[in-house]
Design an enzyme around this catalytic site. Structure first.
Site, PDB file in Angstrom:
ATOM      1  N   SER A 103     -35.982 -11.766  -2.023  1.00 45.99           N
ATOM      2  CA  SER A 103     -36.479 -13.138  -2.113  1.00 45.99           C
ATOM      3  C   SER A 103     -36.914 -13.710  -0.771  1.00 45.99           C
ATOM      4  O   SER A 103     -37.840 -13.205  -0.146  1.00 45.99           O
ATOM      5  CB  SER A 103     -35.427 -14.012  -2.784  1.00 45.99           C
ATOM      6  N   ASP A 243     -42.459 -18.204  -1.771  1.00 48.16           N
ATOM      7  CA  ASP A 243     -41.622 -17.336  -0.936  1.00 48.16           C
ATOM      8  C   ASP A 243     -41.951 -15.879  -1.261  1.00 48.16           C
ATOM      9  O   ASP A 243     -42.864 -15.600  -2.039  1.00 48.16           O
ATOM     10  CB  ASP A 243     -40.130 -17.655  -1.122  1.00 48.16           C
ATOM     11  N   ASP A 245     -40.847 -13.438  -3.081  1.00 45.51           N
ATOM     12  CA  ASP A 245     -40.933 -12.898  -4.442  1.00 45.51           C
ATOM     13  C   ASP A 245     -41.520 -13.901  -5.433  1.00 45.51           C
ATOM     14  O   ASP A 245     -41.510 -13.665  -6.640  1.00 45.51           O
ATOM     15  CB  ASP A 245     -39.565 -12.409  -4.926  1.00 45.51           C
ATOM     16  N   ASP A 247     -40.640 -16.962  -6.485  1.00 45.86           N
ATOM     17  CA  ASP A 247     -39.898 -17.797  -7.441  1.00 45.86           C
ATOM     18  C   ASP A 247     -39.674 -19.223  -6.929  1.00 45.86           C
ATOM     19  O   ASP A 247     -39.050 -20.032  -7.595  1.00 45.86           O
ATOM     20  CB  ASP A 247     -38.576 -17.145  -7.886  1.00 45.86           C
TER      21      ASP A 247
END
Length: 451
Positions: A103, A243, A245, A247
């Site tokens: 992430s 960000d 990834d 999400d």
């Protein structure tokens, strides 16, 4: 049920060290086997994706080898966002999805996150079953050599399917808006051109050239400074940042000010309520959301429910009580009518749609929320589990709350991961908030601090 490998966001660690290819192989193998036991299909189907960090391919190949070794049919998505996997698992009616990402964390970290067939995080029970197999002294799982092995195929249509899904979550195109888009050199980099061009947005992409080492590096939702600069320089209507990834989404208004997750939830919640779409007139937040947002919601007769810190707790609360909007100050925002997890690109489209439909600037829309100055103090304590029972600590917290008289708030809680007591306060001025935090801190130091 304390888990050794699975944290709140799957298995995480420093790539090639804590999270080695050997461990990734075992996580694939154990996870695949548990799925075969719970699937109605003879050969369960699993989608696998990754973000742009350099260790992703190494871990992806190891994980897929593990899945294949117990007979799983693997569809490899390549670089796709975490919410993209959550959506595609449901659209494809697969048994599970796996995302390889850490992430917003630094590049040396990576992680493996499983989604169930419903698009939500795997249940604790299934994670526990996988843990039992990972911890077993010897691997007694089946090892077929011919029939019974799994297969792997690239599934590039997945990305297109997800893009079309995103586009149909808003009712009209977004023509007339000029937007700077910061992809954090992450998983959204390959999506933004098609998505924003299809929506007729005049967009300027930045940080959309991942090289495996620059994901989240001084860019994206955790470092919005370059986005603020680009919005002002290009005279844009607004900017959005994702960000690594994809999400999370944080925005920047036309004046270059940050519009965080709290403000985005308020703006979208108020709009959804006006359209009769906000279930139970309620927004679900965590305890870290700013008092200013709660006051703005109250002023429009909207309710809020607070959960522990972590988007998984927000989702749990939404599912349990039938709410459809929730999220965190950090920009994880869940529109449960559309997707099962925080989705940065989805959030950006919803926000752009509100801006266009309202005819107002983002600065005007965000203006309803007066962010209260916030200060956080961490104190190392001998025993965080009993800290909150200390009488003197309880007394000073009650005293401060009485003085605030509704124009501020205090949150004192033990850290989930470290031997710390976290003291957070919000008040009308930075001076006041500092005074409150220090007064509580002085008592905590005297009563509880490690000698």
């Amino acid at each position: 049920m304390k888990l050794k490998y699975f944290g709140t966001d799957g298995v995480r660690g420093v790539a090639n060290q804590d999270l080695s290819p050997e461990l990734a192989f075992r996580v694939g193998r154990a996870g695949g086997y548990v799925l075969t036991r719970h699937s109605e299909r003879k050969q369960p189907q699993v989608l696998v994706a990754r973000d742009t960090r350099i260790s992703g391919e190494m871990l992806e190949n190891a994980l897929i080898a593990g899945l294949l070794s117990v007979g799983i049919e693997v569809l490899r998505l390549g670089v796709v966002t975490t919410p993209g996997v959550a959506y595609l698992v449901r659209a494809q009616e697969a048994d599970a999805g796996v995302m390889i990402t850490a992430s917003h964390n630094p590049i040396k970290y990576n992680g493996i996150k499983y989604f169930g067939g419903n698009g939500f995080k795997l249940s604790d029970e299934l994670e526990y079953e996988i843990e039992q197999l990972l911890d077993a002294e010897e691997d007694t799982l089946p090892r077929p050599s011919d029939a019974g092995l799994g297969t792997v195929a690239d599934y590039h249509e997945g990305a297109l399917k997800y893009t079309s899904f995103l586009e149909q979550t808003v009712s009209s195109d977004l023509e007339g808006l000029k937007v700077v888009v910061d992809a954090a050199n992450g998983a959204t980099s390959g999506f933004i051109s098609n998505l924003f061009a299809d929506m007729n947005v005049d967009f300027i992409p930045i940080n959309d050239q991942p090289d495996g080492l620059n994901t989240n590096l001084n860019c994206g939702s955790t470092h919005p400074e370059s986005l603020q600069k680009a919005v002002v320089e290009n005279n844009a209507d607004l900017g959005v940042a994702f960000d690594g990834d994809g999400d999370r989404c944080i925005a920047v208004d036309n004046e270059g000010n940050i519009v965080d997750g709290d403000k985005i939830m308020y703006i979208c919640g108020k709009y959804m309520d006006k359209k009769g779409l906000l279930k139970k007139d309620t927004v679900v937040t965590t305890v870290m959301s700013n008092l200013g947002m709660y006051k703005a919601l109250e002023a429009h007769n909207l309710k809020s429910v607070k959960t522990k810190v972590g988007d998984r707790y927000v989702v749990e609360e939404m599912l349990k009580n039938g709410y459809n909007l929730g999220g965190e100050q950090s920009g994880h925002i869940i529109f449960l009518d559309h997707n099962t997890t925080g989705d940065g690109m989805l959030t950006a489209l919803q926000l752009l749609s509100v801006v266009k439909d309202s005819g107002k600037t983002l600065a005007e829309l965000a203006n309803d929320v007066t962010t209260y100055p916030q200060e956080l103090l961490n104190i190392k304590v001998a025993d965080k589990t009993t800290a909150m029972e200390n009488q003197k600590l309880k007394e000073i917290i009650a005293q401060v709350e009485k003085e605030m008289n509704g124009d501020g708030r205090v949150l004192v809680r033990p850290s989930g991961t470290e031997p710390l007591l976290r003291i957070m306060a919000e008040a009308a001025t930075p001076e006041l908030v500092h005074e409150y935090v220090e007064r509580i801190g002085d008592v905590a130091r005297a009563e509880l601090e490690v000698e």
